[in-house]
Design a protein around this motif. Structure first.
Motif, short mmCIF file in Angstrom:
data_model
loop_
_atom_site.label_atom_id
_atom_site.label_comp_id
_atom_site.label_asym_id
_atom_site.label_seq_id
_atom_site.Cartn_x
_atom_site.Cartn_y
_atom_site.Cartn_z
N GLN A 183 2.32 1.69 -3.43
CA GLN A 183 1.31 2.19 -4.38
C GLN A 183 1.09 3.69 -4.18
N ASP A 184 1.01 4.12 -2.93
CA ASP A 184 0.84 5.55 -2.64
C ASP A 184 2.03 6.35 -3.18
N PHE A 185 3.24 5.83 -2.94
CA PHE A 185 4.45 6.49 -3.42
C PHE A 185 4.44 6.58 -4.95
N THR A 186 4.07 5.47 -5.59
CA THR A 186 4.02 5.43 -7.05
C THR A 186 3.03 6.45 -7.59
N LYS A 187 1.87 6.56 -6.97
CA LYS A 187 0.86 7.53 -7.41
C LYS A 187 1.40 8.95 -7.28
N ARG A 188 2.10 9.24 -6.18
CA ARG A 188 2.66 10.58 -5.98
C ARG A 188 3.73 10.88 -7.04
N GLY A 194 0.83 -1.21 0.00
CA GLY A 194 0.00 0.00 0.00
C GLY A 194 0.86 1.25 0.00
N ALA A 195 1.91 1.25 0.79
CA ALA A 195 2.81 2.40 0.84
C ALA A 195 3.49 2.60 -0.51
#
Length: 108
Positions: free
Chosen positions: A21-26, A18-19
């Motif tokens: 994925q969040d990093f990738t989105k940012r 999840g972390a």
């Protein structure tokens, strides 16, 4: 419910995924914003090159069609005044663009 070592590992993997994925989105969002800002700057400078080319062509037409030295000096003075204004606008645009790009980088 008793937590086993396997459940703990699976939970850690889920949190890490999840972390990530969040990093990738940012990162993707930041890259898109940078691309947008660079594209805007590119087209701005393309337009400025066209404007300068047109202004210079007009300047040479006016100077060559004017035979008196005082009139030619007047044409030159008018062109220099316009050029100074455009340089000032370019300087301000450059600073604003640099700030916008920096802000995108800081928000990443």
């Amino acid at each position: 419910m008793m937590m086993t070592k396997e459940n703990g590992i699976n939970n850690d993997i889920g949190v890490a995924a999840g972390a990530f994925q969040d990093f990738t989105k940012r990162v993707i969002g930041t890259q898109n914003e940078l691309l947008k800002k660079y594209s805007e700057a590119y087209w701005h400078w393309q337009e400025r090159l066209q404007t300068e080319s047109t202004q210079l062509t007009e300047f040479f037409k006016e100077v060559s069609s004017t035979t008196s030295a005082p009139d030619q000096i007047g044409v030159l003075q008018a062109w220099v005044k316009g050029a100074k204004q455009r340089v000032t606008e370019d300087f301000i645009y450059s600073i604003e663009t640099a700030k916008a790009l920096t802000n995108v980088g800081l928000q990443a």
